[in-house]
Scaffold this motif. Structure first.
Motif, PDB file in Angstrom:
ATOM      1  N   GLY A  24       0.832  -1.194   0.000  1.00 16.89           N
ATOM      2  CA  GLY A  24       0.000   0.000   0.000  1.00 16.89           C
ATOM      3  C   GLY A  24       0.867   1.245   0.000  1.00 16.89           C
ATOM      4  N   LEU A  25       0.232   2.384  -0.107  1.00 14.72           N
ATOM      5  CA  LEU A  25       0.963   3.644  -0.201  1.00 14.72           C
ATOM      6  C   LEU A  25       1.665   4.031   1.089  1.00 14.72           C
ATOM      7  N   SER A  26       1.316   3.407   2.197  1.00 12.34           N
ATOM      8  CA  SER A  26       1.830   3.844   3.492  1.00 12.34           C
ATOM      9  C   SER A  26       3.188   3.252   3.847  1.00 12.34           C
ATOM     10  N   GLU A  27       3.687   2.303   3.069  1.00 13.60           N
ATOM     11  CA  GLU A  27       4.861   1.571   3.534  1.00 13.60           C
ATOM     12  C   GLU A  27       6.166   1.876   2.808  1.00 13.60           C
ATOM     13  N   THR A  28       6.106   2.464   1.613  1.00 14.93           N
ATOM     14  CA  THR A  28       7.345   2.729   0.877  1.00 14.93           C
ATOM     15  C   THR A  28       7.306   4.123   0.261  1.00 14.93           C
ATOM     16  N   VAL A  29       8.509   4.632  -0.033  1.00 13.04           N
ATOM     17  CA  VAL A  29       8.635   5.901  -0.757  1.00 13.04           C
ATOM     18  C   VAL A  29       8.995   5.549  -2.195  1.00 13.04           C
ATOM     19  N   LEU A  30       8.011   5.617  -3.080  1.00 15.85           N
ATOM     20  CA  LEU A  30       8.211   5.297  -4.492  1.00 15.85           C
ATOM     21  C   LEU A  30       7.696   6.480  -5.308  1.00 15.85           C
ATOM     22  N   ILE A  31       8.629   7.171  -5.948  1.00 19.91           N
ATOM     23  CA  ILE A  31       8.326   8.435  -6.614  1.00 19.91           C
ATOM     24  C   ILE A  31       8.127   8.191  -8.108  1.00 19.91           C
ATOM     25  N   PHE A  32       6.943   8.575  -8.608  1.00 23.48           N
ATOM     26  CA  PHE A  32       6.591   8.426 -10.013  1.00 23.48           C
ATOM     27  C   PHE A  32       6.648   9.785 -10.715  1.00 23.48           C
ATOM     28  N   ASN A  33       6.519   9.747 -12.041  1.00 22.58           N
ATOM     29  CA  ASN A  33       6.448  10.994 -12.802  1.00 22.58           C
ATOM     30  C   ASN A  33       5.302  11.870 -12.318  1.00 22.58           C
ATOM     31  N   GLN A  34       4.228  11.220 -11.870  1.00 20.01           N
ATOM     32  CA  GLN A  34       3.072  11.982 -11.386  1.00 20.01           C
ATOM     33  C   GLN A  34       3.409  12.803 -10.145  1.00 20.01           C
ATOM     34  N   HIS A  35       4.379  12.330  -9.352  1.00 21.26           N
ATOM     35  CA  HIS A  35       4.845  13.121  -8.211  1.00 21.26           C
ATOM     36  C   HIS A  35       5.766  14.254  -8.677  1.00 21.26           C
ATOM     37  N   LEU A  36       6.581  13.942  -9.674  1.00 19.34           N
ATOM     38  CA  LEU A  36       7.561  14.931 -10.142  1.00 19.34           C
ATOM     39  C   LEU A  36       6.904  16.167 -10.735  1.00 19.34           C
ATOM     40  N   ILE A  37       5.693  15.999 -11.264  1.00 19.47           N
ATOM     41  CA  ILE A  37       4.958  17.138 -11.796  1.00 19.47           C
ATOM     42  C   ILE A  37       4.817  18.235 -10.746  1.00 19.47           C
ATOM     43  N   PHE A  38       4.652  17.824  -9.491  1.00 17.52           N
ATOM     44  CA  PHE A  38       4.450  18.788  -8.401  1.00 17.52           C
ATOM     45  C   PHE A  38       5.772  19.253  -7.784  1.00 17.52           C
ATOM     46  N   LEU A  39       6.883  18.674  -8.271  1.00 20.84           N
ATOM     47  CA  LEU A  39       8.195  19.030  -7.720  1.00 20.84           C
ATOM     48  C   LEU A  39       9.049  19.841  -8.687  1.00 20.84           C
ATOM     49  N   GLY A  40       8.545  20.008  -9.905  1.00 18.69           N
ATOM     50  CA  GLY A  40       9.359  20.670 -10.904  1.00 18.69           C
ATOM     51  C   GLY A  40      10.285  19.727 -11.633  1.00 18.69           C
ATOM     52  N   GLY A  41       9.908  18.458 -11.703  1.00 18.06           N
ATOM     53  CA  GLY A  41      10.695  17.486 -12.453  1.00 18.06           C
ATOM     54  C   GLY A  41      11.817  16.858 -11.638  1.00 18.06           C
ATOM     55  N   ILE A  42      12.713  16.158 -12.359  1.00 20.21           N
ATOM     56  CA  ILE A  42      13.839  15.464 -11.726  1.00 20.21           C
ATOM     57  C   ILE A  42      14.709  16.429 -10.947  1.00 20.21           C
ATOM     58  N   VAL A  43      14.904  17.625 -11.482  1.00 19.92           N
ATOM     59  CA  VAL A  43      15.752  18.621 -10.802  1.00 19.92           C
ATOM     60  C   VAL A  43      15.187  18.953  -9.426  1.00 19.92           C
ATOM     61  N   GLY A  44      13.882  19.116  -9.352  1.00 13.71           N
ATOM     62  CA  GLY A  44      13.255  19.410  -8.077  1.00 13.71           C
ATOM     63  C   GLY A  44      13.404  18.269  -7.086  1.00 13.71           C
ATOM     64  N   LEU A  45      13.352  17.039  -7.592  1.00  7.06           N
ATOM     65  CA  LEU A  45      13.541  15.877  -6.717  1.00  7.06           C
ATOM     66  C   LEU A  45      14.961  15.849  -6.158  1.00  7.06           C
ATOM     67  N   VAL A  46      15.932  16.073  -7.006  1.00  2.00           N
ATOM     68  CA  VAL A  46      17.333  16.072  -6.562  1.00  2.00           C
ATOM     69  C   VAL A  46      17.547  17.113  -5.468  1.00  2.00           C
ATOM     70  N   GLU A  47      16.919  18.258  -5.616  1.00  2.53           N
ATOM     71  CA  GLU A  47      17.049  19.317  -4.611  1.00  2.53           C
ATOM     72  C   GLU A  47      16.424  18.913  -3.281  1.00  2.53           C
ATOM     73  N   ARG A  48      15.435  17.998  -3.320  1.00  2.00           N
ATOM     74  CA  ARG A  48      14.750  17.565  -2.103  1.00  2.00           C
ATOM     75  C   ARG A  48      15.358  16.303  -1.489  1.00  2.00           C
ATOM     76  N   MET A  49      16.386  15.724  -2.119  1.00  3.13           N
ATOM     77  CA  MET A  49      16.873  14.417  -1.695  1.00  3.13           C
ATOM     78  C   MET A  49      17.396  14.410  -0.257  1.00  3.13           C
ATOM     79  N   ASN A  50      18.183  15.386   0.126  1.00  5.68           N
ATOM     80  CA  ASN A  50      18.697  15.431   1.496  1.00  5.68           C
ATOM     81  C   ASN A  50      17.560  15.567   2.509  1.00  5.68           C
ATOM     82  N   GLU A  51      16.552  16.322   2.152  1.00  6.37           N
ATOM     83  CA  GLU A  51      15.391  16.480   3.028  1.00  6.37           C
ATOM     84  C   GLU A  51      14.645  15.153   3.168  1.00  6.37           C
TER      85      GLU A  51
END
Length: 282
Positions: A156-183
């Motif tokens: 289910g959604l509660s047990e793992t962190v699995l990031i899809f393209n649909q999430h990246l849309i709200f992060l500004g793409g791969i670049v936005g994800l990389v910026e959030r990685m340490n967080e």
């Protein structure tokens, strides 16, 4: 193999088929006669849900005389479950028990084919299934996958962190994800960070950002093998998975790429196994 099914869940399955009484057995006046019911395979299969089928029959008032364990690989015409009791008990549990075993054994058998085929070229590979099972059947589907030698991608959604393209849309793409990685690392110190990508370029970017698992989505087979080799050379602890359209027809090709995990929904879709039923008076 143990997947939890409450007594209430078993009762609901029976009540769906027998909301009040078995009208036919009652009308014929045969309810108190004693008999046996036998379930046997009509073709080779990996059986599943014999335990739940037995609980159904017991709940209806029958006694289970013989039962094979889920995950057993069976030949044609092999006895898998036998119970005795009144005609009322046997007829009340018959169809529910049969449906459970036929549908679950279908999933288990298709999973077994995937596992055996993939491991013939890559013994360290894992076959895992998605959450795309029919709603309301997840527990039974999980048990069937385990019976076939596979595992689940996530429950289910509660047990793992699995990031899809649909999430990246709200992060500004791969670049936005990389910026959030340490967080993300601070927020989830015990969880693996997994990202799905659909291009080799994005795979290299997220690998460099320090993700724990990369899932390739519908990347052509011709591109996966060299990508797997190069990524593993540079990031030996990185886990790699492939998803999207993996079936028994192409699983061997995907497994031969050296990838760690194959993610599939295909075991859920197909014909149930064919299990024969016989009743007799005792």
């Amino acid at each position: 193999m143990s997947v939890f099914f409450s007594d209430e869940a078993i009762a609901k399955l029976i009540q769906e088929d027998v909301p009040y009484l078995d009208l036919t057995t009652y009308g014929l006046g045969i309810g108190k006669q004693l008999g046996k019911i036998e379930f046997s395979t009509r073709h080779p299969m990996t059986i599943c849900a014999t335990e739940e089928a037995a609980r159904v029959l017991k709940y209806c008032g029958a006694e289970v005389d013989y039962q094979l364990e889920s995950g057993t690989v069976c030949e044609e015409k092999q006895l898998i479950l036998q119970a005795s009791g009144t005609a009322t008990a046997l007829h009340s549990g018959w169809r529910v028990a049969l449906n459970l075993m036929e549908y679950a054994s279908g999933i288990a058998s298709r999973t077994r084919i995937l596992v055996d085929t993939a491991s013939s070229v890559n013994q360290s590979i894992s076959i895992v299934t998605t959450r795309k099972c029919f709603p309301g059947t997840r527990a039974l589907s999980i048990k069937a996958v385990l019976a076939g030698g596979g595992f689940f991608h996530r429950l289910g959604l509660s047990e793992t962190v699995l990031i899809f393209n649909q999430h990246l849309i709200f992060l500004g793409g791969i670049v936005g994800l990389v910026e959030r990685m340490n967080e993300l690392r601070r927020q989830f110190p015990e969880q693996s960070i997994c990202v799905e990508v659909d291009s080799p370029t994005d795979a290299w970017v997220v690998a460099g950002a320090g993700v724990d698992l990369i899932q390739f989505d519908k990347i052509p087979l011709s591109e996966i093998k060299p990508l797997v080799l190069k990524l593993k050379q540079q990031y030996p602890n990185l886990k790699l998975a492939a998803a999207g359209g993996i079936t028994s027809e192409n699983v061997k090709d995907y497994a031969s790429t050296g990838i760690d995990i194959l993610v599939t929904s295909s075991p859920y879709f197909g014909k149930p196994c064919d299990i024969g039923v016989k009743m007799k008076i005792v």
